[in-house]
Design an enzyme around this catalytic site. Sequence first.
Site, PDB file in Angstrom:
ATOM      1  N   ALA A  54       0.825  -1.207   0.000  1.00  7.76           N
ATOM      2  CA  ALA A  54       0.000   0.000   0.000  1.00  7.76           C
ATOM      3  C   ALA A  54       0.858   1.256   0.000  1.00  7.76           C
ATOM      4  CB  ALA A  54      -0.925  -0.016   1.205  1.00  7.76           C
ATOM      5  N   SER A  70       4.648   0.988   0.183  1.00  9.67           N
ATOM      6  CA  SER A  70       6.064   0.633   0.087  1.00  9.67           C
ATOM      7  C   SER A  70       6.310  -0.171  -1.178  1.00  9.67           C
ATOM      8  CB  SER A  70       6.504  -0.176   1.314  1.00  9.67           C
ATOM      9  OG  SER A  70       5.837  -1.428   1.344  1.00  9.67           O
ATOM     10  N   LYS A  80      13.513  -2.228   1.103  1.00 15.23           N
ATOM     11  CA  LYS A  80      12.124  -1.767   1.196  1.00 15.23           C
ATOM     12  C   LYS A  80      12.134  -0.242   1.224  1.00 15.23           C
ATOM     13  CE  LYS A  80       8.043  -2.244   4.199  1.00 15.23           C
ATOM     14  NZ  LYS A  80       7.521  -2.916   5.433  1.00 15.23           N
ATOM     15  N   LEU A 102      17.955 -10.807   1.205  1.00 14.88           N
ATOM     16  CA  LEU A 102      17.188 -11.068  -0.015  1.00 14.88           C
ATOM     17  C   LEU A 102      16.682 -12.506  -0.018  1.00 14.88           C
ATOM     18  CD1 LEU A 102      16.288 -10.110  -2.856  1.00 14.88           C
ATOM     19  CD2 LEU A 102      18.481 -10.976  -3.709  1.00 14.88           C
ATOM     20  N   ASP A 145       7.008 -16.750  -1.114  1.00 16.31           N
ATOM     21  CA  ASP A 145       6.505 -16.944   0.238  1.00 16.31           C
ATOM     22  C   ASP A 145       5.607 -18.163   0.304  1.00 16.31           C
ATOM     23  OD1 ASP A 145       3.754 -16.124  -0.447  1.00 16.31           O
ATOM     24  OD2 ASP A 145       4.585 -14.114  -0.628  1.00 16.31           O
ATOM     25  N   ASP A 174       0.334 -10.181  12.640  1.00 10.05           N
ATOM     26  CA  ASP A 174      -0.176 -10.348  11.272  1.00 10.05           C
ATOM     27  C   ASP A 174       0.389 -11.624  10.659  1.00 10.05           C
ATOM     28  OD1 ASP A 174      -1.591  -9.810   8.971  1.00 10.05           O
ATOM     29  OD2 ASP A 174      -0.149  -8.376   8.172  1.00 10.05           O
ATOM     30  N   ASP A 199       1.482 -15.234   3.525  1.00  9.43           N
ATOM     31  CA  ASP A 199       2.231 -14.244   2.742  1.00  9.43           C
ATOM     32  C   ASP A 199       3.387 -13.637   3.517  1.00  9.43           C
ATOM     33  OD1 ASP A 199       0.351 -14.771   0.870  1.00  9.43           O
ATOM     34  OD2 ASP A 199      -0.579 -12.794   0.878  1.00  9.43           O
ATOM     35  N   ASP A 225       7.770  -8.888   7.538  1.00 12.59           N
ATOM     36  CA  ASP A 225       6.755  -7.832   7.611  1.00 12.59           C
ATOM     37  C   ASP A 225       6.330  -7.548   9.053  1.00 12.59           C
ATOM     38  OD1 ASP A 225       4.854  -5.932   7.229  1.00 12.59           O
ATOM     39  OD2 ASP A 225       3.696  -7.049   5.748  1.00 12.59           O
TER      40      ASP A 225
END
Length: 636
Positions: free
Chosen positions: A79, A81, A98, A153, A158, A197, A201, A215
Amino acid sequence: MEDLTPTNTSLDTTTTNNDTTSDREAAPTTLNLTPTASESENSLSPVTAEDLIAKSIKEGCPKRTSNDFMFLQSMGEGAYSQVFRCREVATDAMFAVKVLQKSYLNRHQKMDAIIREKNILTYLSQECGGHPFVTQLYTHFHDQARIYFVIGLVENGDLGESLCHFGSFDMLTSKFFASEILTGLQFLHDNKIVHRDMKPDNVLIQKDGHILITDFGSAQAFGGLQLSQEGFTDANQASSRSSDSGSPPPTRFYSDEEVPEENTARRTTFVGTALYVSPEMLADGDVGPQTDIWGLGCILFQCLAGQPPFRAVNQYHLLKRIQELDFSFPEGFPEEASEIIAKILVRDPSTRITSQELMAHKFFENVDWVNIANIKPPVLHAYIPATFGEPEYYSNIGPVEPGLDDRALFRLMNLGNDASASQPSTFRPSNVEHRGDPFVSEIAPRANSEAEKNRAARAQKLEEQRVKNPFHIFTNNSLILKQGYLEKKRGLFARRRMFLLTEGPHLLYIDVPNLVLKGEVPWTPCMQVELKNSGTFFIHTPNRVYYLFDLEKKADEWCKAINDVRKRYSVTIEKTFNSAMRDGTFGSIYGKKKSRKEMMREQKALRRKQEKEEKKALKAEQVSKKLSMQMDKKSP
């Protein structure tokens, strides 16, 4: 035929006590991270990102700017990044960077959340020493317009992409992923961080097959942990622990006055992904480690069943089902897994099984928690579990990694090392001059009369199809070569779809009761069709494996028809592929499959455009009528 069924070698060398009473917790686990012999032999190899991250953990984040990195390729965007594949100029080491836009963060009040994410990543890497299953920060910096996080990296995608590709996993593979996620969560929770979260993913798959929790945009500290509140200023571009800084690292402490020992959680508002969100987050209640355990339970369920435990037609009904704990185990779900998931998916977090109790549960009894980072991960296979009276099947086609990158292209098509990397998806070539198919006689004629006859015969069949076949509306005026109902399986779930094999080529599947085109199987040069028995066959594509079952037991006819059409259209398919590679449109043709949300957004935009055009046409019509009336009045 080679048997590629995975053997039980990945998780079991040490057996733990399977006593899982609630008043006993497993002993704290210390990972054995001693390099193996092969790792020691490679000590003279060029410097890697892993080496540099390990050095930064000891010495502090190095001071960097965007000029220290070559930005090679976009790997994806969120959204606010975007993540780039980058090479550090000084070392040639590869990283993921990122990048976040400050203007967007400030405009949407997201800056505080990003500052918190930066401080959590710094804390986990710099102060806690990092963990092999948790994203580690190399450095961070910012300029006038952007913020940069430099991390390791991971190019193997995922867990969500792997689930999309394979549908589901067998028990061994599911247990492997669950055990590594649990180990990573234990590290976070031991250091008073809750992720908040957890979803497929956010579980990356590293090159060696091990996982990496990523994340931390929704993560928070709990239990009285006080993190640095340092924001993005010119001064903090250099690490507070770097050699050129005399200041001590940010202090962390636990405040017993602010957070009592018996209440280590904190209040929260709903964040995360609705499919995996816990009841306490929906209730705006106390959130702690048990929230992440809930996410782990949902992930394990999906690995085995092929779908998350909570599903609904819209978000309102989905959240209602989560709050009411409205889920069930599908037919064929392993009993040993259903028992442990039933202890995880509990509404009250205080009665939910803890991570220590999970590690001691008999479900994980063969997991060597101490050496888990050094075990050999299982190879991912196309697999369909036993259900609906059918046995389980493993693919006999050699195991491949999901995704279509340089390595996959080289392996599948021998294109060479200059192939562009991209994510795969459906291939929709526009209808070209028909080259013939196994059901319509359209071999190149020797005389014009034959060509006319062939065209007339095809036109007649197409007209009959238009009049008599209710599915003609989905074909874009292409001739249907074969059609029939197939069960499209995904893990333990199956849906009955009408499949249409048409010119083009296209292989469409229709939701008949709702008369909706649900999707299209991609046609690519590396497409493979695998017959398992009289009723079951697999279609292997770069984006996913399709598991199909013919109730009429004529799977061999489908395989032959698909292969015949693929061969006859091979020139068209390869031409489109090569053109896309040459013109740089590879991503738009074979690009990552769009999510339901993206498709709905596009449909809304299309409707708005149509409404705008209709209003414009109506206005033009009204103006025309008005002018016409004025002209009529002026005329004698």
